[in-house]
Scaffold this active site. Structure first.
Site, PDB file in Angstrom:
ATOM      1  N   LYS A  26      -6.442   7.630  -5.721  1.00  0.00           N
ATOM      2  CA  LYS A  26      -5.274   7.948  -4.881  1.00  0.00           C
ATOM      3  C   LYS A  26      -5.117   9.462  -4.770  1.00  0.00           C
ATOM      4  CE  LYS A  26      -2.995   3.607  -5.989  1.00  0.00           C
ATOM      5  NZ  LYS A  26      -2.054   2.889  -6.837  1.00  0.00           N
ATOM      6  N   GLN A  80       2.370   3.322 -11.382  1.00  0.00           N
ATOM      7  CA  GLN A  80       1.196   2.448 -11.417  1.00  0.00           C
ATOM      8  C   GLN A  80       1.471   1.233 -12.300  1.00  0.00           C
ATOM      9  OE1 GLN A  80      -1.725   3.077  -9.614  1.00  0.00           O
ATOM     10  NE2 GLN A  80      -2.364   1.046 -10.291  1.00  0.00           N
ATOM     11  N   ASP A 103       5.204   2.399  -2.338  1.00  0.00           N
ATOM     12  CA  ASP A 103       4.582   1.101  -2.641  1.00  0.00           C
ATOM     13  C   ASP A 103       5.342  -0.039  -1.965  1.00  0.00           C
ATOM     14  OD1 ASP A 103       2.222   1.214  -4.039  1.00  0.00           O
ATOM     15  OD2 ASP A 103       3.143   1.165  -6.031  1.00  0.00           O
TER      16      ASP A 103
END
Ligand code: NDP
Length: 292
Positions: free
Chosen positions: A53, A97, A120
């Site tokens: 990422k 994460q 997200d």
């Protein structure tokens, strides 16, 4: 029949190039879109994803940051970190994460992220916007990437019967919610299967488009698909393989070889949905920077 191979790497690259053009435009106006990832612990797969990422952000001209916290971090400390990032004007998008260690309540953590920075798309406000079809929310990157792939590959979803195998909050459920909306890349008739579905093969065989997100290596076999269907394989599984240097290889949830003999279009693993996920995360970060 030889299936069209849906090249997620190429489609993802095209999306990233478009994002980079917009990032350059914003940067000229003094806004450098920034994404910060919070990584708790040392999970090797998570570390790889976070590195990927970061690299993708840098390539698109965005500012990337990683906050690394030990597995022993308390929930309160993690929430403090999120508060700090919420208040930081150079951080347009952030994500924590997953998975998190067991002593931390994932729902509390996701709730703490400012929904305007929640790239997200897991905050309940963004989940609600997805369900109601509000375009101002963030769509979770993996299902968003699948939708983008379908659109750019010319696979018509309108009126199609889409069967999704898997009902997780990060893939299956948001995928279903995206595809039942009105609009391009949607208007589908959607069925969602899970581990309690009876005679799953009879359901998957009825799919014009089959999207599989189970985490079960090569579960979907050639007799479970309709000839001429399009198959999107979200699964990423490690299986032992002594012939490989690392001792394993990656396979999807679909038995790629035999299934590709039967269907009209299919995504490979790796090189299918994976690269789309990162591309759409960048797109979401750009959206955050443009709207914050
Ligand atoms: P989860 O484990 O959260 O969900 C798996 C789903 O599959 C569940 O809904 C489960 O049903 C269902 N399932 C499991 N076994 C069966 C079965 N035998 N028959 C029918 N349904 C079954 O996984 P995720 O959604 O997080 O991930 C799925 C896969 O996608 C994984 O391989 C993951 O690595 C991959 N992934 C890939 C991404 C990418 O970027 N390409 C991003 C995210 C995930 P039930 O709910 O009843 O338990």
């Amino acid at each position: 029949m030889s299936a069209q191979i849906i090249d997620g790497k190429a489609i993802g690259k095209a999306v990233r190039a478009e994002v980079a053009t917009e990032v350059a435009r914003l940067t000229e106006r003094g806004i450098v879109p920034g994404l910060t990832v919070v990584l708790v612990g040392e999970d090797p797969a998570s570390q790889v994803y976070v590195r990927m990422k970061g690299r993708a952000c840098d390539e698109a001209g965005m500012k990337s940051g990683t906050v690394r916290l030990p597995t022993t971090v308390t929930e309160a400390e993690l929430l403090d970190t999120i508060d700090r990032l919420n208040a930081d004007p150079t951080v347009h998008g952030m994500l924590v994460q997953l998975p998190l260690p067991d002593h931390i309540d994932e729902a509390n953590v996701l709730l703490r992220i400012d929904p305007r920075k929640d790239v997200d798309g897991f905050h309940p406000i963004n989940v609600g916007k997805l369900v109601t079809g509000d375009p101002n929310g963030f769509k979770p990157a993996t299902p968003y990437g699948v939708q983008e792939m379908l659109i750019r590959s010319g696979i018509e979803t309108s009126g199609a019967h889409v069967v999704i195998v898997g009902r997780s909050n990060i893939v299956g459920k948001p995928m279903a919610n995206l595809l039942i909306q009105k609009g391009p890349g949607a208007n589908a008739t959607v069925t969602v299967c899970h581990s309690r579905t009876k005679d799953i093969g009879s359901v998957t065989r009825s799919a014009d488009i089959l999207i599989v997100a189970m985490g079960k290596p090569e579960f979907i076999t050639a007799d479970m698909v309709k000839p001429g269907a399009a198959v999107i394989d979200v699964g990423i599984n490690r299986v032992d393989d002594a012939t490989k240097e690392k001792g394993y290889r990656l396979v999807g949830d679909v038995a790629y070889g035999p299934v590709s003999e039967v269907v009209a279009a299919i995504t490979p693993v790796p090189g299918g949905v994976g690269p789309m996920t990162i591309a759409m995360l960048l797109k979401n970060t750009l959206q955050a920077a443009m709207t914050l």
